[in-house]
Design a protein around this motif. Structure first.
Motif, mmCIF file in Angstrom:
data_model
loop_
_atom_site.group_PDB
_atom_site.id
_atom_site.type_symbol
_atom_site.label_atom_id
_atom_site.label_comp_id
_atom_site.label_asym_id
_atom_site.label_seq_id
_atom_site.Cartn_x
_atom_site.Cartn_y
_atom_site.Cartn_z
ATOM 1 N N ARG A 10 0.876 -1.180 0.000
ATOM 2 C CA ARG A 10 0.000 0.000 0.000
ATOM 3 C C ARG A 10 0.902 1.216 0.000
ATOM 4 O O ARG A 10 1.703 1.375 0.927
ATOM 5 C CB ARG A 10 -0.906 -0.006 1.218
ATOM 6 C CG ARG A 10 -1.709 1.258 1.406
ATOM 7 C CD ARG A 10 -2.906 1.275 0.458
ATOM 8 N NE ARG A 10 -3.761 2.376 0.816
ATOM 9 C CZ ARG A 10 -3.953 3.440 0.039
ATOM 10 N NH1 ARG A 10 -3.362 3.525 -1.127
ATOM 11 N NH2 ARG A 10 -4.742 4.398 0.418
ATOM 12 N N ASP A 64 -2.701 -0.816 6.234
ATOM 13 C CA ASP A 64 -3.404 -1.316 5.056
ATOM 14 C C ASP A 64 -2.608 -2.414 4.353
ATOM 15 O O ASP A 64 -3.178 -3.403 3.893
ATOM 16 C CB ASP A 64 -3.697 -0.178 4.086
ATOM 17 C CG ASP A 64 -4.865 0.693 4.544
ATOM 18 O OD1 ASP A 64 -5.634 0.237 5.405
ATOM 19 O OD2 ASP A 64 -4.992 1.823 4.038
ATOM 20 N N ILE A 122 -3.821 -6.342 3.868
ATOM 21 C CA ILE A 122 -3.830 -7.054 2.583
ATOM 22 C C ILE A 122 -3.050 -8.368 2.707
ATOM 23 O O ILE A 122 -3.529 -9.427 2.284
ATOM 24 C CB ILE A 122 -3.241 -6.168 1.466
ATOM 25 C CG1 ILE A 122 -4.184 -5.008 1.165
ATOM 26 C CG2 ILE A 122 -2.992 -6.978 0.203
ATOM 27 C CD1 ILE A 122 -3.580 -3.934 0.289
ATOM 28 N N ASP A 125 -15.148 -5.581 1.272
ATOM 29 C CA ASP A 125 -14.210 -4.565 0.799
ATOM 30 C C ASP A 125 -13.205 -5.230 -0.142
ATOM 31 O O ASP A 125 -12.344 -5.985 0.297
ATOM 32 C CB ASP A 125 -13.490 -3.921 1.986
ATOM 33 C CG ASP A 125 -12.626 -2.745 1.582
ATOM 34 O OD1 ASP A 125 -12.642 -2.379 0.392
ATOM 35 O OD2 ASP A 125 -11.946 -2.193 2.454
ATOM 36 N N ARG A 126 -13.325 -4.940 -1.443
ATOM 37 C CA ARG A 126 -12.489 -5.574 -2.452
ATOM 38 C C ARG A 126 -11.009 -5.247 -2.272
ATOM 39 O O ARG A 126 -10.132 -6.027 -2.615
ATOM 40 C CB ARG A 126 -12.956 -5.126 -3.838
ATOM 41 C CG ARG A 126 -12.464 -5.998 -4.954
ATOM 42 C CD ARG A 126 -12.959 -5.488 -6.295
ATOM 43 N NE ARG A 126 -11.840 -5.207 -7.158
ATOM 44 C CZ ARG A 126 -11.128 -4.093 -7.204
ATOM 45 N NH1 ARG A 126 -11.412 -3.106 -6.424
ATOM 46 N NH2 ARG A 126 -10.124 -3.940 -8.018
ATOM 47 N N SER A 127 -10.707 -4.087 -1.685
ATOM 48 C CA SER A 127 -9.311 -3.666 -1.545
ATOM 49 C C SER A 127 -8.547 -4.469 -0.491
ATOM 50 O O SER A 127 -7.345 -4.304 -0.355
ATOM 51 C CB SER A 127 -9.239 -2.173 -1.215
ATOM 52 O OG SER A 127 -9.791 -1.927 0.053
ATOM 53 N N SER A 156 -6.960 -7.107 -3.148
ATOM 54 C CA SER A 156 -6.269 -6.667 -4.348
ATOM 55 C C SER A 156 -5.390 -5.441 -4.149
ATOM 56 O O SER A 156 -4.427 -5.256 -4.868
ATOM 57 C CB SER A 156 -7.294 -6.363 -5.437
ATOM 58 O OG SER A 156 -8.136 -5.315 -5.020
ATOM 59 N N GLY A 157 -5.710 -4.580 -3.219
ATOM 60 C CA GLY A 157 -4.908 -3.379 -3.017
ATOM 61 C C GLY A 157 -5.328 -2.266 -3.947
ATOM 62 O O GLY A 157 -6.314 -2.354 -4.675
ATOM 63 N N ASP A 158 -4.558 -1.202 -3.964
ATOM 64 C CA ASP A 158 -4.876 -0.003 -4.720
ATOM 65 C C ASP A 158 -3.808 0.192 -5.792
ATOM 66 O O ASP A 158 -2.619 0.226 -5.493
ATOM 67 C CB ASP A 158 -4.888 1.190 -3.759
ATOM 68 C CG ASP A 158 -5.572 2.398 -4.340
ATOM 69 O OD1 ASP A 158 -5.810 2.405 -5.560
ATOM 70 O OD2 ASP A 158 -5.865 3.340 -3.588
#
Length: 133
Positions: free
Chosen positions: A10, A76, A80, A103-105, A108-110
């Protein structure tokens, strides 16, 4: 049981999670989750554990080592890495569906990255001041 290693990123923070047989303790940089500070960091990790809520997690220890970035970026990244480690350990499609639905993140992350600095200014978009007189 096989040792599982996963990672999460992240911003500039990178986290590595290791799953080993144990007593159900989850540590981030050597600190158990209940003793994490600030409170927001503790809540972000605990919400993942609430979503998953599986008894098999009490048979393993998960150690997460985080470096780089700021404090919330590190949390974060740890979240993940932790969610990827838990999904690999449990191997249940329902766990992945629950995490993605919440929460999809978390998995997968940003993908956003910092825009590079260009000439003619101090930052990516800011320009040096211009004088006419």
């Amino acid at each position: 049981m096989k040792i599982i290693q996963t990672s999460g990123k992240r911003k500039r923070a990178i986290a590595r999670a290791t799953v080993k047989p144990g007593t159900g303790v989850i540590r981030i940089n050597g600190v158990p989750v209940p003793k994490l500070t600030p409170q927001l960091a503790k809540m972000k990790i605990e919400e993942l554990l609430i979503i998953v809520h599986d008894e098999k997690l009490k048979t393993v220890n998960i150690d997460v080592k985080v470096s780089g970035g700021g404090s919330l970026g590190q949390i974060d990244a740890a979240r993940i890495a932790l969610s990827r480690a838990i999904t690999q350990f449990l191997k249940k499609k329902t766990v992945v569906k629950n995490i993605k639905a919440y929460d999809r993140s978390m998995l997968s992350g940003d993908s956003r990255q910092v825009e590079r600095k260009k000439w003619g200014g101090r930052k990516a978009r800011a320009r040096f001041q211009k004088s006419y007189r």
